[in-house]
Design a protein around this motif. Structure first.
Motif, short mmCIF file in Angstrom:
data_model
loop_
_atom_site.label_atom_id
_atom_site.label_comp_id
_atom_site.label_asym_id
_atom_site.label_seq_id
_atom_site.Cartn_x
_atom_site.Cartn_y
_atom_site.Cartn_z
N ALA A 179 -39.05 -15.24 -15.75
CA ALA A 179 -38.78 -14.07 -15.10
C ALA A 179 -39.79 -12.87 -15.30
CB ALA A 179 -37.50 -13.55 -15.14
N ALA A 180 -40.01 -12.71 -16.40
CA ALA A 180 -40.80 -11.24 -16.88
C ALA A 180 -42.05 -11.43 -15.93
CB ALA A 180 -41.17 -11.50 -18.40
N GLY A 181 -42.61 -10.32 -15.35
CA GLY A 181 -43.74 -10.07 -14.57
C GLY A 181 -43.51 -10.59 -13.24
N HIS A 182 -42.46 -11.30 -12.81
CA HIS A 182 -42.24 -12.09 -11.65
C HIS A 182 -41.14 -11.51 -10.62
CE1 HIS A 182 -45.57 -14.98 -12.79
NE2 HIS A 182 -44.80 -15.05 -13.95
N LEU A 183 -40.06 -11.22 -11.70
CA LEU A 183 -38.85 -10.67 -11.06
C LEU A 183 -38.42 -9.18 -11.58
CD1 LEU A 183 -36.64 -13.89 -11.19
CD2 LEU A 183 -37.87 -13.17 -9.25
N PRO A 184 -37.68 -8.39 -10.89
CA PRO A 184 -37.21 -7.21 -11.69
C PRO A 184 -36.39 -7.43 -12.84
CG PRO A 184 -36.78 -7.27 -9.24
CD PRO A 184 -37.13 -8.62 -9.40
N GLU A 258 -46.04 -7.20 -4.21
CA GLU A 258 -46.83 -7.80 -3.20
C GLU A 258 -47.43 -9.11 -3.72
OE1 GLU A 258 -51.31 -6.24 -4.21
OE2 GLU A 258 -50.20 -4.88 -4.90
N ASN A 259 -47.30 -9.48 -4.90
CA ASN A 259 -47.73 -11.11 -5.32
C ASN A 259 -46.47 -11.61 -4.96
OD1 ASN A 259 -50.09 -10.01 -6.73
ND2 ASN A 259 -49.15 -9.91 -8.70
N ALA A 260 -45.20 -11.43 -4.87
CA ALA A 260 -43.92 -12.05 -4.64
C ALA A 260 -44.09 -12.44 -3.13
CB ALA A 260 -42.66 -11.36 -5.19
N LYS A 261 -44.41 -11.50 -2.51
CA LYS A 261 -44.63 -11.58 -1.03
C LYS A 261 -45.54 -12.87 -0.44
CE LYS A 261 -44.83 -8.71 3.04
NZ LYS A 261 -45.92 -7.96 3.66
N LYS A 262 -46.89 -12.70 -1.15
CA LYS A 262 -48.11 -13.43 -1.06
C LYS A 262 -47.77 -14.85 -1.69
CE LYS A 262 -52.72 -14.06 -2.23
NZ LYS A 262 -53.81 -14.01 -3.19
N MET A 266 -46.55 -18.86 0.55
CA MET A 266 -47.50 -20.12 -0.02
C MET A 266 -46.34 -21.10 -0.41
SD MET A 266 -51.14 -19.10 -1.66
CE MET A 266 -50.49 -17.86 -2.79
N ARG A 267 -45.32 -20.77 -1.50
CA ARG A 267 -44.27 -21.60 -1.72
C ARG A 267 -43.86 -22.20 -0.58
NH1 ARG A 267 -39.31 -18.23 -3.60
NH2 ARG A 267 -39.42 -18.00 -1.30
N ASP A 268 -43.18 -21.47 0.56
CA ASP A 268 -42.64 -21.75 1.73
C ASP A 268 -43.21 -22.94 2.38
OD1 ASP A 268 -40.51 -20.38 0.44
OD2 ASP A 268 -40.48 -18.79 2.07
N ARG A 269 -44.40 -22.71 2.69
CA ARG A 269 -45.50 -23.55 3.39
C ARG A 269 -45.64 -24.75 2.65
NH1 ARG A 269 -46.83 -26.67 6.93
NH2 ARG A 269 -48.89 -27.84 6.42
N ARG A 289 -34.83 -18.28 -5.61
CA ARG A 289 -36.00 -19.07 -6.28
C ARG A 289 -37.13 -18.35 -6.94
NH1 ARG A 289 -37.79 -24.52 -6.02
NH2 ARG A 289 -35.63 -25.03 -5.35
N LEU A 290 -37.74 -18.43 -7.82
CA LEU A 290 -39.03 -17.84 -8.18
C LEU A 290 -40.22 -17.99 -7.13
CD1 LEU A 290 -39.44 -19.15 -11.94
CD2 LEU A 290 -39.14 -16.89 -11.28
N PRO A 291 -40.97 -16.91 -7.13
CA PRO A 291 -41.80 -16.97 -5.77
C PRO A 291 -42.66 -18.00 -5.71
CG PRO A 291 -41.79 -14.58 -6.78
CD PRO A 291 -40.93 -15.64 -7.70
N GLY A 292 -43.25 -18.58 -7.05
CA GLY A 292 -44.24 -19.53 -7.07
C GLY A 292 -43.63 -21.01 -7.22
N ASN A 293 -42.36 -21.31 -7.33
CA ASN A 293 -41.90 -22.53 -7.78
C ASN A 293 -41.27 -23.66 -6.68
OD1 ASN A 293 -39.22 -24.52 -8.20
ND2 ASN A 293 -40.34 -24.16 -10.38
N VAL A 294 -42.07 -24.66 -6.48
CA VAL A 294 -41.89 -25.85 -5.84
C VAL A 294 -41.50 -27.22 -6.60
CG1 VAL A 294 -42.86 -27.49 -3.97
CG2 VAL A 294 -43.52 -24.91 -4.02
N SER A 295 -40.42 -27.64 -6.29
CA SER A 295 -39.95 -28.53 -7.21
C SER A 295 -39.13 -29.74 -6.35
CB SER A 295 -38.78 -28.22 -8.29
OG SER A 295 -38.25 -29.42 -8.90
N PHE A 296 -39.84 -30.99 -6.18
CA PHE A 296 -39.45 -31.84 -5.50
C PHE A 296 -38.98 -33.35 -6.21
CE2 PHE A 296 -40.90 -29.78 -1.82
CZ PHE A 296 -40.37 -30.39 -0.78
N CYS A 297 -38.31 -34.14 -5.60
CA CYS A 297 -37.91 -35.51 -5.83
C CYS A 297 -38.48 -36.35 -4.88
CB CYS A 297 -36.67 -35.71 -6.27
SG CYS A 297 -36.14 -35.27 -8.00
N PHE A 298 -39.39 -37.35 -5.02
CA PHE A 298 -39.60 -38.43 -4.00
C PHE A 298 -38.98 -39.79 -4.48
CE2 PHE A 298 -43.28 -35.21 -4.27
CZ PHE A 298 -43.06 -34.88 -3.09
#
Ligand SMILES: *Cc1c(COP(=O)(O)O)cnc(C)c1O
Length: 394
Positions: A179-184, A258-262, A266-269, A289-298
């Motif tokens: 979280a540090a540096g990414h979330l308040p 601004e980082n979280a928005k950007k 990209m995460r959502d796409r 969810r963390l702005p940068g995290n994408v976790s999948f199972c196939f």
């Protein structure tokens, strides 16, 4: 090369490197030395401590520098256990999907006679303040719940959990390494007593971290030696590392919105693109969810093969937690949210940062689609699923 493994570690930023260099190159004195070069290093340390404290909303005296997130977790939990035992309190509440730095410290305490209660994690990847409230007993000495999960990126209701702990008079620690540096973070508003962070998860250097401990909590030293860090952490301070970490944290906090928005766009796409792959599913709730995290199972494939083939295509990814033990057990995090073994084996974690681009995201989607089809085409499990000899789960 497309780097999409920022939850494992991040690239050290220019800002951090430039802040560190003088302390490797010219101001290399020992901060405990009385001469001017030592005192210059000591002043830089003081200023780094103030910077970190400002980012967390605490006092500089409440920050202890460590050799990383794992050490901070160990020290926080061990401290609460020792202080608790003095009052006859040996019950600790945590969750089933913590980082191993927390879980293995708790295992060690269990062997020493502490009672460890790991809360179940809901399939959305969340634990609630109500669950914590229900688990606290008169002999509970610590609640430790991570701020954001490193594998599936879900964000826990830290302020609510902190409020419950404060009301019941139980110490609350949070592993805030993701979280540090990414979330308040505001340790006062969020009712946090102890908090761990690590430099290399927000573009600082590796091997350096910090532990916040609220004034009045007598941190117990894990390492015997000199009186550095007010006697709470012996050993000559990692001056360049600490300076680099503080510079990186300041930069991350200044650009957080601004980082979280950007990054979250990209995460959502990326989630949208990968969701087009049949028999796949996102692990954990989409939000929070963390702005940068994408976790999948196939389904029908093996995560390790997936990530090795992605590597061949120039994409650095992860199958979940770093599998250093070389064991074939699936991730404890995916099992904790209720994924069955077969599905949990087919996991992929992609973690983005602000240096990634929308072009990276499209390339990752294309590469993953190719690799999943290729692996499924030669998977006996996939054939059985196709032929109806096995039931699809996803
Ligand atoms: C990376 C990580 C740690 C360990 O931090 P180190 O600095 O690598 O020791 C602990 N907890 C979480 C959630 C992490 O992501």
């Amino acid at each position: 090369m497309i780097y999409a493994d920022n939850a494992a570690t991040t690239k050290t930023s220019r800002t951090a490197i430039e802040a560190m260099t003088p302390y490797l190159d010219t101001v290399y004195g020992n901060p405990s030395s009385l001469h001017s070069m030592g005192q210059a290093a000591n002043q830089a340390l003081t200023s780094a401590r103030e910077t970190v404290a400002q980012c967390l909303g605490c006092d500089a005296k409440e920050i202890t520098f460590t050799a990383g997130g794992s050490e901070a977790d160990n020290q926080a939990i061990t401290t609460a256990a020792i202080l608790g035992a003095r009052q006859g309190k040996k019950h600790i509440v945590s969750t089933a999907f913590e980082h191993h730095a927390v879980l293995h410290t708790l295992k060690k305490l269990e062997k020493q006679g502490y009672e460890i209660e790991l809360l179940d994690v809901h399939e959305d990847g969340l634990v609630t303040a109500e669950q914590v409230a229900g688990a606290i007993r008169p002999d509970t000495c610590l609640v430790t719940v991570m701020y954001a999960n490193n594998e599936i990126g879900t964000i826990q209701p830290i302020a609510g959990i902190g409020a419950v702990c404060r009301e019941k008079g139980v110490l609350f620690h949070t592993d805030a390494v993701q979280a540090a540096g990414h979330l308040p973070i505001d340790v006062v508003k969020q009712n946090v007593d102890m908090l761990s962070l690590s430099g290399h998860k927000f573009h600082g250097p590796k091997g350096v971290g910090a532990l916040y401990a609220r004034k009045g909590i007598a941190l117990q030293s894990l390492i015997e030696g000199g009186a550095q860090e007010r006697g709470k952490r012996a050993g000559t301070e990692n001056v360049p590392g600490i300076i680099g970490m503080a510079a990186a944290l300041k930069e991350a906090c200044e650009h957080m919105d601004e980082n979280a928005k950007k990054v979250s766009a990209m995460r959502d796409r990326l989630i949208e693109g990968l969701s087009a792959i049949p028999h796949s599913a996102v692990n954990g709730a989409l939000s929070p969810r963390l702005p940068g995290n994408v976790s999948f199972c196939f389904e029908g494939i093996e995560g390790e093969s997936l990530l090795l083939l992605l590597d061949d295509k120039g994409v650095c990814a992860s199958s979940g937690s770093a599998c250093t033990s070389g064991s074939l057990d699936p991730s404890h995090v995916l099992l904790a949210i209720g994924r069955v073994h077969d599905v949990a084996h087919g996991s992929l974690r992609l973690t983005l940062c602000e240096e990634n681009t929308p072009e990276d995201v499209e390339a990752i989607i294309a590469a993953t689609k190719d690799v999943v089809s290729y692996l499924r085409a030669m998977s006996p499990v996939w054939r059985d699923l196709q032929e109806g000899k096995r039931q699809f789960i996803l």
